[in-house]
Write a protein that holds these residues in place. Structure first.
Motif, PDB file in Angstrom:
ATOM      1  N   LEU A 196       3.617   1.101  14.437  1.00 36.34           N
ATOM      2  CA  LEU A 196       3.489  -0.257  14.963  1.00 36.34           C
ATOM      3  C   LEU A 196       2.080  -0.799  14.777  1.00 36.34           C
ATOM      4  N   LEU A 197       1.144   0.070  14.472  1.00 36.75           N
ATOM      5  CA  LEU A 197      -0.233  -0.369  14.253  1.00 36.75           C
ATOM      6  C   LEU A 197      -0.375  -1.253  13.027  1.00 36.75           C
ATOM      7  N   HIS A 198       0.690  -1.345  12.216  1.00 37.01           N
ATOM      8  CA  HIS A 198       0.667  -2.225  11.057  1.00 37.01           C
ATOM      9  C   HIS A 198       1.354  -3.573  11.321  1.00 37.01           C
ATOM     10  N   VAL A 199       1.903  -3.747  12.512  1.00 35.90           N
ATOM     11  CA  VAL A 199       2.556  -5.008  12.876  1.00 35.90           C
ATOM     12  C   VAL A 199       1.488  -5.966  13.408  1.00 35.90           C
ATOM     13  N   TYR A 237       0.833  -1.201   0.000  1.00 38.59           N
ATOM     14  CA  TYR A 237       0.000   0.000   0.000  1.00 38.59           C
ATOM     15  C   TYR A 237       0.874   1.260   0.000  1.00 38.59           C
ATOM     16  N   TYR A 238       1.860   1.309   0.903  1.00 38.48           N
ATOM     17  CA  TYR A 238       2.697   2.505   1.015  1.00 38.48           C
ATOM     18  C   TYR A 238       3.596   2.685  -0.204  1.00 38.48           C
ATOM     19  N   GLU A 247      -8.720  -5.629  14.669  1.00 36.38           N
ATOM     20  CA  GLU A 247      -7.515  -6.067  13.964  1.00 36.38           C
ATOM     21  C   GLU A 247      -7.947  -6.672  12.649  1.00 36.38           C
ATOM     22  N   GLY A 248      -7.341  -6.185  11.571  1.00 34.76           N
ATOM     23  CA  GLY A 248      -7.672  -6.698  10.250  1.00 34.76           C
ATOM     24  C   GLY A 248      -7.324  -5.691   9.172  1.00 34.76           C
ATOM     25  N   ILE A 249      -7.855  -5.920   7.985  1.00 35.51           N
ATOM     26  CA  ILE A 249      -7.558  -5.069   6.829  1.00 35.51           C
ATOM     27  C   ILE A 249      -8.552  -3.914   6.783  1.00 35.51           C
ATOM     28  N   ARG A 250      -7.994  -2.718   6.673  1.00 34.79           N
ATOM     29  CA  ARG A 250      -8.785  -1.496   6.538  1.00 34.79           C
ATOM     30  C   ARG A 250      -8.095  -0.644   5.479  1.00 34.79           C
ATOM     31  N   ASN A 251      -8.824  -0.273   4.425  1.00 35.88           N
ATOM     32  CA  ASN A 251      -8.271   0.560   3.350  1.00 35.88           C
ATOM     33  C   ASN A 251      -6.988  -0.021   2.761  1.00 35.88           C
ATOM     34  N   ARG A 255      -4.727  -1.929   4.128  1.00 35.95           N
ATOM     35  CA  ARG A 255      -3.599  -2.094   5.060  1.00 35.95           C
ATOM     36  C   ARG A 255      -4.049  -2.880   6.281  1.00 35.95           C
ATOM     37  N   HIS A 256      -3.112  -3.637   6.856  1.00 32.29           N
ATOM     38  CA  HIS A 256      -3.387  -4.360   8.100  1.00 32.29           C
ATOM     39  C   HIS A 256      -3.268  -3.384   9.270  1.00 32.29           C
ATOM     40  N   PHE A 257      -4.270  -3.376  10.137  1.00 26.11           N
ATOM     41  CA  PHE A 257      -4.262  -2.506  11.317  1.00 26.11           C
ATOM     42  C   PHE A 257      -4.474  -3.316  12.586  1.00 26.11           C
ATOM     43  N   VAL A 258      -3.799  -2.908  13.639  1.00 30.70           N
ATOM     44  CA  VAL A 258      -4.048  -3.383  14.994  1.00 30.70           C
ATOM     45  C   VAL A 258      -4.423  -2.159  15.814  1.00 30.70           C
ATOM     46  N   ASP A 259      -5.683  -2.067  16.208  1.00 33.58           N
ATOM     47  CA  ASP A 259      -6.122  -0.972  17.073  1.00 33.58           C
ATOM     48  C   ASP A 259      -5.876  -1.385  18.524  1.00 33.58           C
TER      49      ASP A 259
END
Length: 188
Positions: free
Chosen positions: A102-105, A3-4, A137-141, A143-147
Motif C-alpha cells: 500500500l506504500l505505493h498507493v 518499475y515492477y 511522499e514522492g518518487i524514490r528509486n 517508484r511512488h512511495f508514501v511513508d
C-alpha cells in the motif's frame, strides 16, 4: 507498475527468501479463531502467499503487475491482476496481508483503499499493512512511495471503520537494507 514490470525478475529473486517469521507471528496472533481465508494484497514474489498456503489457509493473491500475476500463476497461486483501489469484496476474508504494497498507493487514495479492505473482511477480521517509516511522499528509486508514521496511519484510517490493534517498528529483513518500517494491525 512500470518499475515492477521492468524489474520483476530481480525483485522476485531479492524478496522471495526474506525471513518474515516475526511479521507472520505478529499478524497470525490477531487472526480470529478458525480463520480460513486470507487476501495477499500486492503479493509480488508470492513468498507470503506460499507461507499462508503452507499453514492451510485459502489464499487469494492480488497484484496489479502482469509479470507478478504470471509468476504467481506459474507457482500455483490463486491470482488476480488488479490494483488495491479495485478490491471489491464484501465480508469474504478473515485476514488481509498487505506487506509493503500500500506504500505505493497515492495518499489521496489510501483512505478509499482502507474502506474497501474493511468491507472485504469478515466480522472481527484483521488487516496487516506495512509502510516505510516517516512522512515522505514522492518518487524514490523510480517508484511512488508514501511513508507513514503512527500519526499518519491514524489519519489514514479515520472514518474507515478500522481500529489499530498494535503497531511495531522493525528494520528491513533483507541483509543489504536498513530501512525502518511501521507494521500495523488493523481490526474490523
Amino acid at each position: 507498475m512500470k518499475y515492477y514490470s521492468e524489474h520483476s525478475k530481480e525483485y522476485i529473486e531479492n524478496t522471495k527468501n526474506a525471513d518474515m517469521n516475526i511479521l507472520y507471528d505478529f499478524f497470525e496472533k490477531y487472526l480470529p479463531k478458525d480463520s480460513k481465508k486470507i487476501m495477499d494484497l500486492g503479493f509480488g514474489s508470492g513468498r507470503d502467499s506460499l507461507y499462508f498456503l503452507s499453514k492451510g489457509f485459502d489464499v487469494l493473491s492480488i497484484d496489479p503487475t502482469p509479470e507478478f500475476y504470471d509468476y504467481g500463476k506459474s507457482i500455483g497461486l490463486n491470482v488476480e491482476c488488479r490494483k488495491a483501489e479495485e478490491v471489491n469484496y464484501i465480508n469474504e476474508f478473515d485476514g488481509i496481508w498487505a506487506c509493503a504494497s500500500l506504500l505505493h498507493v497515492d495518499s489521496n487514495n489510501l483512505k478509499a483503499v482502507f474502506k474497501r479492505c474493511y468491507k472485504a473482511l469478515t466480522k472481527n477480521g484483521v488487516m496487516y499493512c506495512s509502510f516505510k517509516y516517516g512522512t515522505f511522499e514522492g518518487i524514490r528509486n523510480g517508484r511512488h512511495f508514501v511513508d507513514v508514521n503512527e500519526d499518519r496511519i491514524k489519519d489514514l484510517i479515520k472514518g474507515t471503520g478500522f481500529k489499530i490493534s498494535e503497531t511495531m517498528i522493525t528494520y528491513d529483513v533483507r541483509p543489504d537494507r536498513n530501512d525502518k518500517w511501521l507494521n500495523v494491525i488493523l481490526k474490523k
